[in-house]
Design a protein around this motif. Structure first.
Motif, short mmCIF file in Angstrom:
data_model
loop_
_atom_site.label_atom_id
_atom_site.label_comp_id
_atom_site.label_asym_id
_atom_site.label_seq_id
_atom_site.Cartn_x
_atom_site.Cartn_y
_atom_site.Cartn_z
N GLN A 1 35.06 46.57 32.18
CA GLN A 1 34.22 45.47 31.70
C GLN A 1 33.30 45.98 30.60
O GLN A 1 32.62 47.00 30.79
CB GLN A 1 33.38 44.92 32.86
CG GLN A 1 32.36 43.88 32.49
CD GLN A 1 32.96 42.51 32.31
OE1 GLN A 1 33.80 42.06 33.09
NE2 GLN A 1 32.53 41.80 31.27
N ASN B 1 32.86 40.65 39.33
CA ASN B 1 31.71 39.78 39.17
C ASN B 1 30.63 40.63 38.54
O ASN B 1 29.98 41.45 39.21
CB ASN B 1 31.26 39.23 40.52
CG ASN B 1 30.11 38.25 40.37
OD1 ASN B 1 29.65 37.95 39.26
ND2 ASN B 1 29.62 37.73 41.48
N ILE C 1 40.29 48.30 36.48
CA ILE C 1 39.76 47.24 35.63
C ILE C 1 38.54 47.77 34.89
O ILE C 1 37.88 48.71 35.36
CB ILE C 1 39.39 46.01 36.49
CG1 ILE C 1 39.28 44.74 35.64
CG2 ILE C 1 38.14 46.25 37.30
CD1 ILE C 1 39.29 43.46 36.47
N THR D 1 39.50 40.30 34.40
CA THR D 1 40.49 40.01 35.43
C THR D 1 41.77 40.74 35.09
O THR D 1 42.18 40.79 33.93
CB THR D 1 40.79 38.49 35.48
OG1 THR D 1 39.60 37.80 35.80
CG2 THR D 1 41.83 38.18 36.54
N GLU D 2 42.38 41.34 36.12
CA GLU D 2 43.68 41.99 35.99
C GLU D 2 44.51 41.62 37.22
O GLU D 2 44.38 42.23 38.28
CB GLU D 2 43.51 43.52 35.92
CG GLU D 2 42.94 44.05 34.64
CD GLU D 2 43.92 44.01 33.47
OE1 GLU D 2 45.13 43.89 33.71
OE2 GLU D 2 43.44 44.10 32.33
N GLN E 1 32.14 37.14 29.87
CA GLN E 1 33.25 36.75 30.72
C GLN E 1 33.64 37.90 31.63
O GLN E 1 33.79 39.04 31.19
CB GLN E 1 34.44 36.35 29.87
CG GLN E 1 35.59 35.76 30.65
CD GLN E 1 36.67 35.21 29.74
OE1 GLN E 1 36.61 35.35 28.53
NE2 GLN E 1 37.65 34.56 30.33
N ASN E 2 33.85 37.60 32.91
CA ASN E 2 34.27 38.62 33.86
C ASN E 2 35.71 39.02 33.63
O ASN E 2 36.58 38.18 33.41
CB ASN E 2 34.11 38.09 35.29
CG ASN E 2 32.67 37.96 35.71
OD1 ASN E 2 31.82 38.78 35.33
ND2 ASN E 2 32.35 36.93 36.47
N SER F 1 39.61 41.23 40.11
CA SER F 1 38.62 40.62 39.21
C SER F 1 37.25 41.20 39.53
O SER F 1 37.04 41.77 40.61
CB SER F 1 38.61 39.10 39.36
OG SER F 1 38.25 38.74 40.68
#
Lengths: 113, 116
Positions: B51, B67, B49, B60-61, B57-58, B65
């Motif tokens: 970011q 934080n 993943i 997600t896959e 927004q966090n 996910s």
């Protein structure tokens, strides 16, 4: 089709010998890297090349010689191998400017006896 | 220089349960990327993943996910409904550098064991 391929996958050799690892990527990326993963699994960058030009050289001994004949290939030659050179060497590639992930090869495990 | 810290060398979780892996980093940059990579026994480095720091927004896959707490410089990975195939080393990574000068700096990794 393998995106980033390294050969050989395994090397076993004696101290003092010279060895090479080859890497090729078919992703059209302009930047390639060599990373070293030690016995504790720590990954550390060694070199990066952008369009065949050396960009990053992280205080690696002169016995390590990277060469990039074109932007799809990056080779690593190691002279006078030492016990401490035993590690897994990963080749990776990325496209500069996109700031996305690196794509890694399967790694080459080098064992120096 | 950027540093990435993973304070949990090993974690274990019961199959089908949820586990969270911690990562903190240090940087003076305001725009950067963060990643979680997985390395199973096959040795292959697999992206789990990513970011972008400018996105609140966090990411997600599927079961994975993050934080992302930018002010705290924290980037934890949550794996839901853990499966046996999730067993691996997990590395947090920070991407730094300008055009043509990018590199990933990795944390020391967390070994995740899945208990059947």
């Amino acid at each position: 089709d393998t995106a980033v391929s390294q050969t050989p996958k395994y090397l076993v050799t004696q101290m003092g010998n010279d060895k090479s690892i080859k890497c090729e990527q078919n992703l059209g990326h302009d930047t390639m890297y060599w990373y070293k993963q030690d016995s504790k699994k720590f990954l550390k960058i060694m070199f990066s090349y952008n369009n065949k030009e050396l960009i990053i050289n992280e205080t690696v001994p002169n016995r390590f010689s990277p060469k990039s004949p074109d932007k799809a290939h990056l080779n690593l030659h190691i002279n006078s191998l030492e016990l401490g050179d035993s590690a897994v060497y990963f080749c990776a590639s990325s496209q500069s400017g996109r700031r996305g992930e690196l794509f890694f090869g399967e790694g080459s495990r080098l064992t120096v006896l | 220089a950027q540093t990435v810290t993973q304070s949990q060398p090993e974690m274990s979780v019961q199959e089908a349960e949820t586990v969270t892996l911690s990562c903190t980093y240090d940087t003076s940059e305001s725009d950067y990327y963060l990643f979680w990579y997985k390395q199973p026994p096959s040795r292959q480095m697999i992206l789990v993943i990513r970011q972008e720091a400018y996105k609140q927004q966090n990411a997600t896959e599927n079961r994975f996910s993050v934080n992302f707490q930018k002010a705290a410089k924290s980037f934890s990975l949550k794996i839901s409904d853990s499966q046996l195939g999730d067993a691996a080393m997990y590395f947090c990574a920070y991407r730094s550098g300008g055009f043509g000068n990018e590199k990933l700096t990795f944390g020391t990794g967390t070994r995740l064991t899945i208990i059947p």
